[in-house]
Design a protein around this motif. Structure first.
Motif, mmCIF file in Angstrom:
data_model
loop_
_atom_site.group_PDB
_atom_site.id
_atom_site.type_symbol
_atom_site.label_atom_id
_atom_site.label_comp_id
_atom_site.label_asym_id
_atom_site.label_seq_id
_atom_site.Cartn_x
_atom_site.Cartn_y
_atom_site.Cartn_z
ATOM 1 N N VAL A 103 0.858 -1.186 0.000
ATOM 2 C CA VAL A 103 0.000 0.000 0.000
ATOM 3 C C VAL A 103 0.898 1.240 0.000
ATOM 4 C CG1 VAL A 103 -1.766 1.298 1.251
ATOM 5 C CG2 VAL A 103 -1.815 -1.203 1.266
ATOM 6 N N PRO A 104 1.146 1.831 -1.151
ATOM 7 C CA PRO A 104 1.991 3.019 -1.201
ATOM 8 C C PRO A 104 1.376 4.198 -0.439
ATOM 9 C CG PRO A 104 1.734 2.051 -3.376
ATOM 10 C CD PRO A 104 0.746 1.375 -2.469
ATOM 11 N N GLY A 105 2.221 4.980 0.203
ATOM 12 C CA GLY A 105 1.771 6.155 0.947
ATOM 13 C C GLY A 105 2.785 6.528 2.002
ATOM 14 N N THR A 106 2.292 7.168 3.052
ATOM 15 C CA THR A 106 3.144 7.607 4.159
ATOM 16 C C THR A 106 2.703 6.903 5.433
ATOM 17 O OG1 THR A 106 3.350 9.771 3.124
ATOM 18 C CG2 THR A 106 3.919 9.630 5.458
ATOM 19 N N ILE A 107 3.655 6.306 6.138
ATOM 20 C CA ILE A 107 3.339 5.655 7.406
ATOM 21 C C ILE A 107 3.075 6.737 8.449
ATOM 22 C CG2 ILE A 107 4.238 4.225 9.294
ATOM 23 C CD1 ILE A 107 5.773 2.632 7.115
ATOM 24 N N GLN A 108 1.879 6.682 9.050
ATOM 25 C CA GLN A 108 1.478 7.642 10.075
ATOM 26 C C GLN A 108 1.683 7.092 11.481
ATOM 27 O OE1 GLN A 108 0.187 10.885 9.375
ATOM 28 N NE2 GLN A 108 1.081 10.290 7.430
ATOM 29 N N GLU A 109 1.603 5.774 11.614
ATOM 30 C CA GLU A 109 1.687 5.146 12.933
ATOM 31 C C GLU A 109 2.122 3.703 12.757
ATOM 32 O OE1 GLU A 109 -1.328 4.003 16.633
ATOM 33 O OE2 GLU A 109 -2.149 4.919 14.843
ATOM 34 N N VAL A 110 2.834 3.189 13.755
ATOM 35 C CA VAL A 110 3.144 1.763 13.799
ATOM 36 C C VAL A 110 2.810 1.267 15.204
ATOM 37 C CG1 VAL A 110 5.594 2.136 14.348
ATOM 38 C CG2 VAL A 110 4.876 -0.039 13.380
ATOM 39 N N GLU A 111 2.166 0.106 15.250
ATOM 40 C CA GLU A 111 1.854 -0.531 16.526
ATOM 41 C C GLU A 111 2.537 -1.886 16.547
ATOM 42 O OE1 GLU A 111 -2.567 1.445 17.167
ATOM 43 O OE2 GLU A 111 -2.423 -0.699 16.723
ATOM 44 N N TYR A 112 2.921 -2.295 17.747
ATOM 45 C CA TYR A 112 3.588 -3.577 17.956
ATOM 46 C C TYR A 112 2.578 -4.474 18.661
ATOM 47 C CZ TYR A 112 7.224 -0.192 17.158
ATOM 48 O OH TYR A 112 7.961 0.835 16.630
ATOM 49 N N GLU A 113 2.182 -5.547 17.996
ATOM 50 C CA GLU A 113 1.086 -6.363 18.484
ATOM 51 C C GLU A 113 1.526 -7.792 18.755
ATOM 52 O OE1 GLU A 113 -1.784 -5.746 15.350
ATOM 53 O OE2 GLU A 113 -2.408 -3.857 16.257
ATOM 54 N N VAL A 114 0.912 -8.365 19.774
ATOM 55 C CA VAL A 114 1.119 -9.764 20.095
ATOM 56 C C VAL A 114 -0.230 -10.452 19.927
ATOM 57 C CG1 VAL A 114 1.839 -11.433 21.842
ATOM 58 C CG2 VAL A 114 2.974 -9.187 21.718
ATOM 59 N N GLU A 115 -0.281 -11.368 18.984
ATOM 60 C CA GLU A 115 -1.520 -12.072 18.665
ATOM 61 C C GLU A 115 -1.891 -13.015 19.800
ATOM 62 O OE1 GLU A 115 -3.047 -11.204 15.750
ATOM 63 O OE2 GLU A 115 -1.347 -9.909 15.306
ATOM 64 N N GLU A 116 -3.116 -13.485 19.773
ATOM 65 C CA GLU A 116 -3.607 -14.384 20.809
ATOM 66 C C GLU A 116 -2.757 -15.657 20.909
ATOM 67 O OE1 GLU A 116 -8.009 -15.458 22.487
ATOM 68 O OE2 GLU A 116 -7.789 -15.120 20.347
ATOM 69 N N ASN A 117 -2.183 -16.100 19.782
ATOM 70 C CA ASN A 117 -1.354 -17.304 19.775
ATOM 71 C C ASN A 117 0.113 -17.012 20.127
ATOM 72 O OD1 ASN A 117 -0.268 -16.104 17.500
ATOM 73 N ND2 ASN A 117 -0.933 -17.694 16.074
ATOM 74 N N GLY A 118 0.431 -15.752 20.471
ATOM 75 C CA GLY A 118 1.789 -15.377 20.858
ATOM 76 C C GLY A 118 2.637 -14.815 19.729
ATOM 77 N N ALA A 119 2.155 -14.891 18.481
ATOM 78 C CA ALA A 119 2.909 -14.371 17.342
ATOM 79 C C ALA A 119 2.969 -12.844 17.407
ATOM 80 C CB ALA A 119 2.251 -14.814 16.036
ATOM 81 N N SER A 120 4.043 -12.291 16.891
ATOM 82 C CA SER A 120 4.236 -10.839 16.870
ATOM 83 C C SER A 120 3.970 -10.290 15.473
ATOM 84 C CB SER A 120 5.672 -10.498 17.270
ATOM 85 O OG SER A 120 5.951 -10.988 18.559
ATOM 86 N N SER A 121 3.423 -9.063 15.439
ATOM 87 C CA SER A 121 3.197 -8.413 14.150
ATOM 88 C C SER A 121 3.344 -6.905 14.290
ATOM 89 C CB SER A 121 1.819 -8.770 13.579
ATOM 90 O OG SER A 121 0.800 -8.281 14.416
ATOM 91 N N TYR A 122 3.692 -6.290 13.184
ATOM 92 C CA TYR A 122 3.729 -4.833 13.073
ATOM 93 C C TYR A 122 2.431 -4.420 12.373
ATOM 94 C CZ TYR A 122 8.851 -5.494 13.432
ATOM 95 O OH TYR A 122 10.124 -5.839 13.821
ATOM 96 N N GLU A 123 1.807 -3.367 12.887
ATOM 97 C CA GLU A 123 0.631 -2.831 12.189
ATOM 98 C C GLU A 123 0.942 -1.391 11.799
ATOM 99 O OE1 GLU A 123 -3.760 -3.449 13.242
ATOM 100 O OE2 GLU A 123 -3.383 -1.363 13.800
ATOM 101 N N PHE A 124 0.958 -1.145 10.503
ATOM 102 C CA PHE A 124 1.276 0.181 9.974
ATOM 103 C C PHE A 124 0.002 0.864 9.501
ATOM 104 C CE2 PHE A 124 5.004 -2.494 9.296
ATOM 105 C CZ PHE A 124 6.012 -1.701 9.821
ATOM 106 N N ASP A 125 -0.198 2.109 9.917
ATOM 107 C CA ASP A 125 -1.272 2.936 9.377
ATOM 108 C C ASP A 125 -0.645 3.777 8.279
ATOM 109 O OD1 ASP A 125 -2.865 1.850 11.317
ATOM 110 O OD2 ASP A 125 -3.266 3.722 12.359
ATOM 111 N N ILE A 126 -1.093 3.555 7.055
ATOM 112 C CA ILE A 126 -0.517 4.222 5.886
ATOM 113 C C ILE A 126 -1.586 5.107 5.252
ATOM 114 C CG2 ILE A 126 0.515 3.877 3.607
ATOM 115 C CD1 ILE A 126 1.506 1.127 4.667
ATOM 116 N N VAL A 127 -1.229 6.356 4.994
ATOM 117 C CA VAL A 127 -2.153 7.293 4.352
ATOM 118 C C VAL A 127 -1.647 7.561 2.939
ATOM 119 C CG1 VAL A 127 -3.160 9.600 4.452
ATOM 120 C CG2 VAL A 127 -2.780 8.324 6.566
ATOM 121 N N ASN A 128 -2.545 7.398 1.958
ATOM 122 C CA ASN A 128 -2.134 7.625 0.574
ATOM 123 C C ASN A 128 -2.368 9.084 0.172
ATOM 124 O OD1 ASN A 128 -4.859 7.939 -0.158
ATOM 125 N ND2 ASN A 128 -5.014 5.898 -1.076
#
Length: 174
Positions: A114-139
């Motif tokens: 998703v091309p654009g500008t990253i406005q925010e990043v969150e660091y998340e731990v899923e229910e199963n323990g897996a880690s993920s980055y969540e990027f809010d991108i504005v086009n």
């Protein structure tokens, strides 16, 4: 909890304006009940997302220990589809124990999707323990899209378009 009631009242008002109050009210109320059964806390943010053409509410809850939790809930059925905790620091043990992909590499993957500008990043731990980055991108048309990238594989897990947001932003990384 007062803030949660106010936010929900505003949301229902938005539903009335859109002419779909009853459907919004039923789905939203079912989501709120389901989340309250899962986790005690203060509702701090609510977003309506479009995930692959399906309406989803994303609730952010702050518990008594000030930990933040996100719940994804199907807007039609009121069923919780995902639960994850947020950590403020990517160096937290719960997050970093599964990380094999740097934030910079994950950001490149997200921006390629998703091309654009990253406005925010969150660091998340899923229910199963897996880690993920969540990027809010504005086009360039001011549309915000959330792109979740698996911190172990570097693959896009989910992409969703934000339709609207009510509430406060948590401690965010920009």
């Amino acid at each position: 909890m007062k803030k949660s009631v106010l936010n929900i009242a505003v949301l229902i008002g938005l539903g009335l304006a859109a002419g779909t109050a009853h459907a919004v009210d039923q789905g939203l109320e079912s989501c709120v009940r389901a989340i309250k059964n899962e986790k005690a806390g203060e509702f701090v943010k609510l977003e309506k997302l479009n995930v692959a053409g399906k309406a989803v509410y994303e609730f952010e809850i702050r518990d008594a220990n000030l930990a933040e939790w996100e719940f994804m809930c199907d807007a039609d059925s009121g069923k919780i589809t995902e639960k994850e905790s947020e950590v403020a620091d990517p160096n937290s043990q719960a997050f970093k124990k599964n990380v094999k992909v740097t934030e910079e590499d994950a950001a490149s993957v997200a921006l390629k999707a998703v091309p654009g500008t990253i406005q925010e990043v969150e660091y998340e731990v899923e229910e199963n323990g897996a880690s993920s980055y969540e990027f809010d991108i504005v086009n360039d048309k001011a549309v915000e899209t959330k792109v979740e990238v698996d911190a172990a594989t570097g693959k896009v897990i989910e992409t969703s378009i934000e339709e609207w947001e009510i509430g406060e932003e948590s401690d965010e990384k920009r």
